[in-house]
Design a protein around this motif. Structure first.
Motif, PDB file in Angstrom:
ATOM      1  N   HIS A  76       0.826  -1.212   0.000  1.00  0.00           N
ATOM      2  CA  HIS A  76       0.000   0.000   0.000  1.00  0.00           C
ATOM      3  C   HIS A  76       0.860   1.262   0.000  1.00  0.00           C
ATOM      4  O   HIS A  76       0.537   2.241  -0.688  1.00  0.00           O
ATOM      5  CB  HIS A  76      -0.956   0.006   1.193  1.00  0.00           C
ATOM      6  CG  HIS A  76      -2.102  -0.932   1.026  1.00  0.00           C
ATOM      7  ND1 HIS A  76      -2.318  -2.000   1.850  1.00  0.00           N
ATOM      8  CD2 HIS A  76      -3.087  -0.978   0.102  1.00  0.00           C
ATOM      9  CE1 HIS A  76      -3.393  -2.656   1.458  1.00  0.00           C
ATOM     10  NE2 HIS A  76      -3.877  -2.052   0.390  1.00  0.00           N
ATOM     11  N   VAL A  77       1.941   1.248   0.743  1.00  0.00           N
ATOM     12  CA  VAL A  77       2.818   2.431   0.767  1.00  0.00           C
ATOM     13  C   VAL A  77       3.485   2.623  -0.594  1.00  0.00           C
ATOM     14  O   VAL A  77       3.589   3.757  -1.078  1.00  0.00           O
ATOM     15  CB  VAL A  77       3.844   2.332   1.910  1.00  0.00           C
ATOM     16  CG1 VAL A  77       4.900   3.427   1.792  1.00  0.00           C
ATOM     17  CG2 VAL A  77       3.137   2.424   3.257  1.00  0.00           C
ATOM     18  N   MET A  78       3.905   1.544  -1.223  1.00  0.00           N
ATOM     19  CA  MET A  78       4.520   1.660  -2.548  1.00  0.00           C
ATOM     20  C   MET A  78       3.502   2.162  -3.576  1.00  0.00           C
ATOM     21  O   MET A  78       3.826   2.993  -4.425  1.00  0.00           O
ATOM     22  CB  MET A  78       5.103   0.310  -2.987  1.00  0.00           C
ATOM     23  CG  MET A  78       6.238  -0.184  -2.103  1.00  0.00           C
ATOM     24  SD  MET A  78       7.646   0.931  -2.057  1.00  0.00           S
ATOM     25  CE  MET A  78       8.361   0.592  -3.640  1.00  0.00           C
ATOM     26  N   ALA A  79       2.273   1.678  -3.484  1.00  0.00           N
ATOM     27  CA  ALA A  79       1.220   2.156  -4.389  1.00  0.00           C
ATOM     28  C   ALA A  79       0.948   3.636  -4.154  1.00  0.00           C
ATOM     29  O   ALA A  79       0.796   4.405  -5.109  1.00  0.00           O
ATOM     30  CB  ALA A  79      -0.059   1.344  -4.190  1.00  0.00           C
ATOM     31  N   ALA A  80       0.903   4.038  -2.882  1.00  0.00           N
ATOM     32  CA  ALA A  80       0.681   5.449  -2.566  1.00  0.00           C
ATOM     33  C   ALA A  80       1.805   6.306  -3.138  1.00  0.00           C
ATOM     34  O   ALA A  80       1.551   7.384  -3.689  1.00  0.00           O
ATOM     35  CB  ALA A  80       0.586   5.636  -1.048  1.00  0.00           C
ATOM     36  N   ASP A  81       3.036   5.826  -3.034  1.00  0.00           N
ATOM     37  CA  ASP A  81       4.183   6.571  -3.565  1.00  0.00           C
ATOM     38  C   ASP A  81       4.081   6.724  -5.077  1.00  0.00           C
ATOM     39  O   ASP A  81       4.294   7.816  -5.615  1.00  0.00           O
ATOM     40  CB  ASP A  81       5.476   5.857  -3.169  1.00  0.00           C
ATOM     41  CG  ASP A  81       6.713   6.656  -3.524  1.00  0.00           C
ATOM     42  OD1 ASP A  81       6.779   7.848  -3.161  1.00  0.00           O
ATOM     43  OD2 ASP A  81       7.613   6.086  -4.173  1.00  0.00           O
ATOM     44  N   ALA A  92       1.915  20.486 -10.249  1.00  0.00           N
ATOM     45  CA  ALA A  92       2.853  20.897  -9.200  1.00  0.00           C
ATOM     46  C   ALA A  92       2.168  21.016  -7.841  1.00  0.00           C
ATOM     47  O   ALA A  92       2.831  21.004  -6.804  1.00  0.00           O
ATOM     48  CB  ALA A  92       3.505  22.222  -9.583  1.00  0.00           C
ATOM     49  N   THR A  93       0.863  21.094  -7.832  1.00  0.00           N
ATOM     50  CA  THR A  93       0.096  21.181  -6.585  1.00  0.00           C
ATOM     51  C   THR A  93       0.407  20.007  -5.668  1.00  0.00           C
ATOM     52  O   THR A  93       0.338  20.142  -4.446  1.00  0.00           O
ATOM     53  CB  THR A  93      -1.420  21.188  -6.900  1.00  0.00           C
ATOM     54  OG1 THR A  93      -1.692  22.260  -7.791  1.00  0.00           O
ATOM     55  CG2 THR A  93      -2.258  21.303  -5.649  1.00  0.00           C
ATOM     56  N   TYR A  94       0.746  18.870  -6.238  1.00  0.00           N
ATOM     57  CA  TYR A  94       0.913  17.648  -5.459  1.00  0.00           C
ATOM     58  C   TYR A  94       2.372  17.271  -5.201  1.00  0.00           C
ATOM     59  O   TYR A  94       2.648  16.163  -4.748  1.00  0.00           O
ATOM     60  CB  TYR A  94       0.157  16.505  -6.140  1.00  0.00           C
ATOM     61  CG  TYR A  94      -1.307  16.826  -6.247  1.00  0.00           C
ATOM     62  CD1 TYR A  94      -2.095  16.939  -5.107  1.00  0.00           C
ATOM     63  CD2 TYR A  94      -1.899  17.091  -7.471  1.00  0.00           C
ATOM     64  CE1 TYR A  94      -3.430  17.275  -5.189  1.00  0.00           C
ATOM     65  CE2 TYR A  94      -3.245  17.421  -7.562  1.00  0.00           C
ATOM     66  CZ  TYR A  94      -3.994  17.516  -6.417  1.00  0.00           C
ATOM     67  OH  TYR A  94      -5.323  17.862  -6.498  1.00  0.00           O
ATOM     68  N   HIS A  95       3.308  18.199  -5.436  1.00  0.00           N
ATOM     69  CA  HIS A  95       4.726  17.918  -5.176  1.00  0.00           C
ATOM     70  C   HIS A  95       4.978  17.642  -3.699  1.00  0.00           C
ATOM     71  O   HIS A  95       5.723  16.707  -3.365  1.00  0.00           O
ATOM     72  CB  HIS A  95       5.607  19.070  -5.658  1.00  0.00           C
ATOM     73  CG  HIS A  95       5.883  19.017  -7.126  1.00  0.00           C
ATOM     74  ND1 HIS A  95       7.105  18.723  -7.647  1.00  0.00           N
ATOM     75  CD2 HIS A  95       5.061  19.221  -8.184  1.00  0.00           C
ATOM     76  CE1 HIS A  95       7.049  18.746  -8.957  1.00  0.00           C
ATOM     77  NE2 HIS A  95       5.810  19.046  -9.311  1.00  0.00           N
ATOM     78  N   ASP A  96       4.395  18.440  -2.813  1.00  0.00           N
ATOM     79  CA  ASP A  96       4.600  18.216  -1.380  1.00  0.00           C
ATOM     80  C   ASP A  96       4.055  16.862  -0.949  1.00  0.00           C
ATOM     81  O   ASP A  96       4.701  16.142  -0.169  1.00  0.00           O
ATOM     82  CB  ASP A  96       3.942  19.323  -0.551  1.00  0.00           C
ATOM     83  CG  ASP A  96       4.722  20.628  -0.592  1.00  0.00           C
ATOM     84  OD1 ASP A  96       5.913  20.595  -0.959  1.00  0.00           O
ATOM     85  OD2 ASP A  96       4.133  21.667  -0.244  1.00  0.00           O
ATOM     86  N   LEU A  97       2.882  16.505  -1.439  1.00  0.00           N
ATOM     87  CA  LEU A  97       2.315  15.208  -1.108  1.00  0.00           C
ATOM     88  C   LEU A  97       3.257  14.094  -1.557  1.00  0.00           C
ATOM     89  O   LEU A  97       3.547  13.164  -0.791  1.00  0.00           O
ATOM     90  CB  LEU A  97       0.940  15.019  -1.764  1.00  0.00           C
ATOM     91  CG  LEU A  97       0.288  13.659  -1.546  1.00  0.00           C
ATOM     92  CD1 LEU A  97      -0.035  13.440  -0.073  1.00  0.00           C
ATOM     93  CD2 LEU A  97      -0.966  13.530  -2.397  1.00  0.00           C
ATOM     94  N   ASP A 102       6.950   9.887  -0.225  1.00  0.00           N
ATOM     95  CA  ASP A 102       8.254   9.270  -0.484  1.00  0.00           C
ATOM     96  C   ASP A 102       9.030   9.105   0.826  1.00  0.00           C
ATOM     97  O   ASP A 102       9.707   8.088   1.019  1.00  0.00           O
ATOM     98  CB  ASP A 102       9.050  10.095  -1.491  1.00  0.00           C
ATOM     99  CG  ASP A 102      10.355   9.418  -1.850  1.00  0.00           C
ATOM    100  OD1 ASP A 102      10.320   8.266  -2.328  1.00  0.00           O
ATOM    101  OD2 ASP A 102      11.421  10.036  -1.644  1.00  0.00           O
ATOM    102  N   GLY A 103       8.926  10.072   1.717  1.00  0.00           N
ATOM    103  CA  GLY A 103       9.561   9.950   3.031  1.00  0.00           C
ATOM    104  C   GLY A 103       8.983   8.797   3.840  1.00  0.00           C
ATOM    105  O   GLY A 103       9.706   8.083   4.536  1.00  0.00           O
ATOM    106  N   HIS A 121       7.070  12.907   8.060  1.00  0.00           N
ATOM    107  CA  HIS A 121       6.540  12.798   6.692  1.00  0.00           C
ATOM    108  C   HIS A 121       5.136  12.190   6.693  1.00  0.00           C
ATOM    109  O   HIS A 121       4.268  12.638   5.943  1.00  0.00           O
ATOM    110  CB  HIS A 121       7.470  11.969   5.811  1.00  0.00           C
ATOM    111  CG  HIS A 121       8.693  12.696   5.384  1.00  0.00           C
ATOM    112  ND1 HIS A 121       8.673  13.836   4.615  1.00  0.00           N
ATOM    113  CD2 HIS A 121      10.008  12.430   5.614  1.00  0.00           C
ATOM    114  CE1 HIS A 121       9.902  14.252   4.388  1.00  0.00           C
ATOM    115  NE2 HIS A 121      10.739  13.413   4.990  1.00  0.00           N
ATOM    116  N   LEU A 122       4.924  11.199   7.543  1.00  0.00           N
ATOM    117  CA  LEU A 122       3.606  10.577   7.635  1.00  0.00           C
ATOM    118  C   LEU A 122       2.558  11.587   8.099  1.00  0.00           C
ATOM    119  O   LEU A 122       1.481  11.692   7.498  1.00  0.00           O
ATOM    120  CB  LEU A 122       3.647   9.378   8.588  1.00  0.00           C
ATOM    121  CG  LEU A 122       2.315   8.667   8.828  1.00  0.00           C
ATOM    122  CD1 LEU A 122       1.745   8.106   7.529  1.00  0.00           C
ATOM    123  CD2 LEU A 122       2.498   7.572   9.876  1.00  0.00           C
ATOM    124  N   ALA A 123       2.886  12.351   9.136  1.00  0.00           N
ATOM    125  CA  ALA A 123       1.937  13.354   9.649  1.00  0.00           C
ATOM    126  C   ALA A 123       1.644  14.417   8.597  1.00  0.00           C
ATOM    127  O   ALA A 123       0.487  14.828   8.417  1.00  0.00           O
ATOM    128  CB  ALA A 123       2.490  13.991  10.922  1.00  0.00           C
TER     129      ALA A 123
END
Length: 132
Positions: A76-81, A92-97, A102-103, A121-123
């Motif tokens: 799930h974390v890899m899919a989210a990444d 570019a709106t989603y660069h921070d996400l 990635d963290g 990073h999770l928080a």
């Protein structure tokens, strides 16, 4: 005369059915082609990334070994990444996400869930997900 008209009427129906089938098939192929080549919606990708990150929860608290980690967490974390990276690629709106997820990915791969940087990073990723 009636005998010769029946085969002609039958052929007309057959030709009409063939033309209608061809038109319907061509239309369906066009719809499928258009949907396959449509550009992904970055907001949909970002929401899917957040959903995948949410499905990885709850994360363990400390250091774990690979054998004790539920494989679905890593998946799930890899899919989210991947999804967050796709969203950031399109907007570019989603660069921070993407950076924060990635963290989280790095923390999960290290198997050190007590890593303060990874927890930060999770928080942050969860905070951003709350606004999408």
């Amino acid at each position: 005369m009636r005998i010769s008209e029946e085969p002609l009427a039958g052929r007309r129906r057959l030709v009409l059915a063939a033309v209608a089938g061809f038109a319907l098939g061509a239309g369906l192929i066009g719809v499928l082609w258009a949907s396959a080549t449509a550009v992904s919606d970055p907001t949909a990708d970002a929401k899917a990334a957040c959903a995948a990150l949410d499905r990885a929860q709850p994360l363990p608290e400390g250091r774990v070994d690979r054998g004790s980690l539920n494989p679905a967490v890593l998946q799930h974390v890899m899919a989210a990444d991947d999804l967050a990276a796709a969203a950031a690629e399109l907007s570019a709106t989603y660069h921070d996400l993407a950076d924060h997820i990635d963290g989280v990915r790095r923390m999960v791969l290290s198997l050190n869930f007590a890593d303060p940087n990874g927890r930060h990073h999770l928080a942050q990723a969860q905070a951003i997900c709350g606004t999408i």
